[in-house]
Design an enzyme around this catalytic site. Structure first.
Site, PDB file in Angstrom:
ATOM      1  N   PRO A  65      -4.856  10.134  -4.070  1.00 48.50           N
ATOM      2  CA  PRO A  65      -4.890   8.824  -3.415  1.00 48.50           C
ATOM      3  C   PRO A  65      -6.033   8.609  -2.429  1.00 48.50           C
ATOM      4  CG  PRO A  65      -3.124  10.188  -2.512  1.00 48.50           C
ATOM      5  CD  PRO A  65      -3.692  10.934  -3.681  1.00 48.50           C
ATOM      6  N   LYS A 166     -18.129   2.753  -8.908  1.00 53.91           N
ATOM      7  CA  LYS A 166     -16.718   2.343  -8.821  1.00 53.91           C
ATOM      8  C   LYS A 166     -16.492   1.415  -7.626  1.00 53.91           C
ATOM      9  CE  LYS A 166     -12.153   2.452  -8.953  1.00 53.91           C
ATOM     10  NZ  LYS A 166     -11.407   1.514  -9.810  1.00 53.91           N
ATOM     11  N   LYS A 235      -8.439   0.965   1.151  1.00 57.04           N
ATOM     12  CA  LYS A 235      -9.283   2.175   1.182  1.00 57.04           C
ATOM     13  C   LYS A 235     -10.596   1.928   0.440  1.00 57.04           C
ATOM     14  CE  LYS A 235      -8.479   4.793  -2.131  1.00 57.04           C
ATOM     15  NZ  LYS A 235      -8.851   5.233  -3.450  1.00 57.04           N
TER      16      LYS A 235
HETATM   17  P1  NAD Z   1      -0.617   7.257  -6.429  1.00 55.43           P
HETATM   18  O1  NAD Z   1      -0.413   7.256  -4.964  1.00 55.43           O
HETATM   19  O2  NAD Z   1       0.343   6.545  -7.322  1.00 55.43           O
HETATM   20  O3  NAD Z   1      -0.698   8.783  -6.975  1.00 55.43           O
HETATM   21  C1  NAD Z   1      -1.308   9.827  -6.260  1.00 55.43           C
HETATM   22  C2  NAD Z   1      -0.550  11.128  -6.587  1.00 55.43           C
HETATM   23  O4  NAD Z   1      -1.212  12.216  -5.940  1.00 55.43           O
HETATM   24  C3  NAD Z   1       0.897  11.116  -6.082  1.00 55.43           C
HETATM   25  O5  NAD Z   1       1.760  11.496  -7.128  1.00 55.43           O
HETATM   26  C4  NAD Z   1       0.884  12.142  -4.937  1.00 55.43           C
HETATM   27  O6  NAD Z   1       2.118  12.796  -4.787  1.00 55.43           O
HETATM   28  C5  NAD Z   1      -0.214  13.078  -5.401  1.00 55.43           C
HETATM   29  N1  NAD Z   1      -0.813  13.869  -4.335  1.00 55.43           N
HETATM   30  C6  NAD Z   1      -1.253  13.444  -3.124  1.00 55.43           C
HETATM   31  N2  NAD Z   1      -1.800  14.464  -2.418  1.00 55.43           N
HETATM   32  C7  NAD Z   1      -1.717  15.559  -3.234  1.00 55.43           C
HETATM   33  C8  NAD Z   1      -2.117  16.918  -3.093  1.00 55.43           C
HETATM   34  N3  NAD Z   1      -2.744  17.360  -1.986  1.00 55.43           N
HETATM   35  N4  NAD Z   1      -1.867  17.781  -4.111  1.00 55.43           N
HETATM   36  C9  NAD Z   1      -1.259  17.343  -5.246  1.00 55.43           C
HETATM   37  N5  NAD Z   1      -0.852  16.058  -5.438  1.00 55.43           N
HETATM   38  C10 NAD Z   1      -1.090  15.189  -4.453  1.00 55.43           C
HETATM   39  O7  NAD Z   1      -2.095   6.718  -6.658  1.00 55.43           O
HETATM   40  P2  NAD Z   1      -2.695   6.046  -8.001  1.00 55.43           P
HETATM   41  O8  NAD Z   1      -2.448   4.587  -7.988  1.00 55.43           O
HETATM   42  O9  NAD Z   1      -2.294   6.874  -9.166  1.00 55.43           O
HETATM   43  O10 NAD Z   1      -4.265   6.245  -7.710  1.00 55.43           O
HETATM   44  C11 NAD Z   1      -4.884   7.526  -7.789  1.00 55.43           C
HETATM   45  C12 NAD Z   1      -6.377   7.330  -7.614  1.00 55.43           C
HETATM   46  O11 NAD Z   1      -6.891   6.488  -8.647  1.00 55.43           O
HETATM   47  C13 NAD Z   1      -6.730   6.653  -6.276  1.00 55.43           C
HETATM   48  O12 NAD Z   1      -7.908   7.222  -5.764  1.00 55.43           O
HETATM   49  C14 NAD Z   1      -6.919   5.200  -6.674  1.00 55.43           C
HETATM   50  O13 NAD Z   1      -7.782   4.504  -5.805  1.00 55.43           O
HETATM   51  C15 NAD Z   1      -7.503   5.339  -8.077  1.00 55.43           C
HETATM   52  N6  NAD Z   1      -7.239   4.213  -8.984  1.00 55.43           N
HETATM   53  C16 NAD Z   1      -6.010   3.627  -9.065  1.00 55.43           C
HETATM   54  C17 NAD Z   1      -5.799   2.563  -9.946  1.00 55.43           C
HETATM   55  C18 NAD Z   1      -4.446   1.870 -10.077  1.00 55.43           C
HETATM   56  O14 NAD Z   1      -4.403   0.798 -10.672  1.00 55.43           O
HETATM   57  N7  NAD Z   1      -3.357   2.426  -9.571  1.00 55.43           N
HETATM   58  C19 NAD Z   1      -6.844   2.108 -10.747  1.00 55.43           C
HETATM   59  C20 NAD Z   1      -8.077   2.748 -10.676  1.00 55.43           C
HETATM   60  C21 NAD Z   1      -8.270   3.796  -9.784  1.00 55.43           C
END
Ligand code: NAD
Length: 294
Positions: A65, A166, A235
């Site tokens: 995240p 990005k 963010k």
């Molecule tokens: P999310 O919060 O749903 O998932 C993040 C996961 O990481 C969670 O399951 C959390 O438990 C895990 N996590 C956090 N710290 C950790 C650690 N130290 N070790 C292991 N696991 C850990 O976030 P998301 O929506 O899946 O987004 C993930 C990334 O992708 C972000 O950087 C976001 O900006 C990017 N992104 C998201 C989207 C979207 O539509 N959701 C689209 C493009 C890019």
């Protein structure tokens, strides 16, 4: 390929499912046990920690995240006995990607920063836009994995270049969602029907991904469940501003967009869906943007 995957959130879990459906073996870790169990039920192998993943497979991927989480995981995998490359799908900005690349290089591990665009629906469908920077040879080695999740563009060898790409993408996405919300609220206040407005925008020059996908999926039906958290959008806007200011370029548009996103964060909270950006505008305008009763 044998792949490790750390971070099984909104994006990580569907990406892992795509990788497994394409025949790759995936070893997973997340700090939340429930999502690890979910991935194991779908065919993944579980690891005890991020370091454990790095002791077991050569290609370790992550979808995390924040820049802090990405840095922590890079630190944890750096001592792995099997890891040869770290592929980070997270949006963390170029300074974090450069920091991780330099750190991992000390252990002979290549870093590919590989942020993605296309949301949860793109992750599920395998239609993400994947942008990658880092060593070309490692990019080529990962082609079978990238092919399983979407359309990949090699940006260049410079660490962090894909992060910059990005952030440009997300500033534009954040802006078009914000301006669509503000303009549609104006139309509703003037007496226009929200669904009709979106239909016309999508047939005309005002249509964007916001009006084609985000409004019909999550705003007009009032579900606010698109799958991207407001805290993560804020963010990304902050990371864009940091990078633009460091380059000394104008940020007039980005500053205005950032104000609305910061207001949404304060009013709706970091865990709200980012389509909630319409809510502070609706409250100020005294309108509700919703589909007419069918
Ligand atoms: P999310 O919060 O749903 O998932 C993040 C996961 O990481 C969670 O399951 C959390 O438990 C895990 N996590 C956090 N710290 C950790 C650690 N130290 N070790 C292991 N696991 C850990 O976030 P998301 O929506 O899946 O987004 C993930 C990334 O992708 C972000 O950087 C976001 O900006 C990017 N992104 C998201 C989207 C979207 O539509 N959701 C689209 C493009 C890019």
């Amino acid at each position: 390929m044998d792949i490790g995957f750390i971070g099984l959130g909104n994006m990580g879990l569907p990406i892992v499912c795509r990788l497994m459906a394409a025949g790759h073996r995936v070893v997973v870790f997340d700090t939340r046990a429930a999502v690890v169990d979910d991935a194991v039920a779908r065919g993944a192998e579980s690891a005890e920690s991020a370091a454990d993943v790095a002791h077991r497979v050569a290609t370790v991927m992550a979808s995390l995240p924040t820049p802090l989480a990405s840095g922590d995981v890079a630190d944890a995998v750096a001592g792995g006995s099997a890891i040869r490359r770290f592929v980070d799908f997270s949006t963390v900005g170029s300074p974090t990607a450069q920091r991780n690349s330099a750190l991992l290089a000390q252990s002979g591990i290549a870093a590919l920063d590989s942020p993605v665009s296309g949301g949860v629906h793109g992750a599920e469908a395998g239609t993400l836009a994947v942008m990658v920077s880092g060593p070309r040879a490692d990019f080529d080695e990962c082609t079978p994995a990238f092919d399983a999740i979407g359309r990949t563009t090699y940006i260049g060898a410079k660490p962090g270049a894909a992060q910059t790409m990005k952030l440009v993408n997300n500033l534009i996405a954040a802006s078009s969602l914000a301006v669509t919300a503000e303009a549609v609220a104006m139309g509703v206040k003037a007496g226009l029907d929200a669904q009709t407005m979106i239909d016309v925008l999508n047939a005309g020059s005002g249509g964007t991904h916001a009006s084609r996908d985000k409004f019909p999926r999550a705003v007009l039906p009032r579900t606010f469940d698109y799958g991207f958290a407001t805290g993560l959008m804020v963010k990304d806007v902050r990371l864009y501003l940091d990078e633009a200011r460091a380059l000394g370029i104008p940020t007039q548009m980005a500053d205005a967009v950032a104000q609305l996103w910061e207001r949404t964060l304060a009013a709706e909270g970091p865990d709200s869906d980012f389509t909630s950006v319409v809510k502070p505008i609706e409250a100020a305008a005294g309108v509700v943007i919703e589909a007419r009763e069918s």
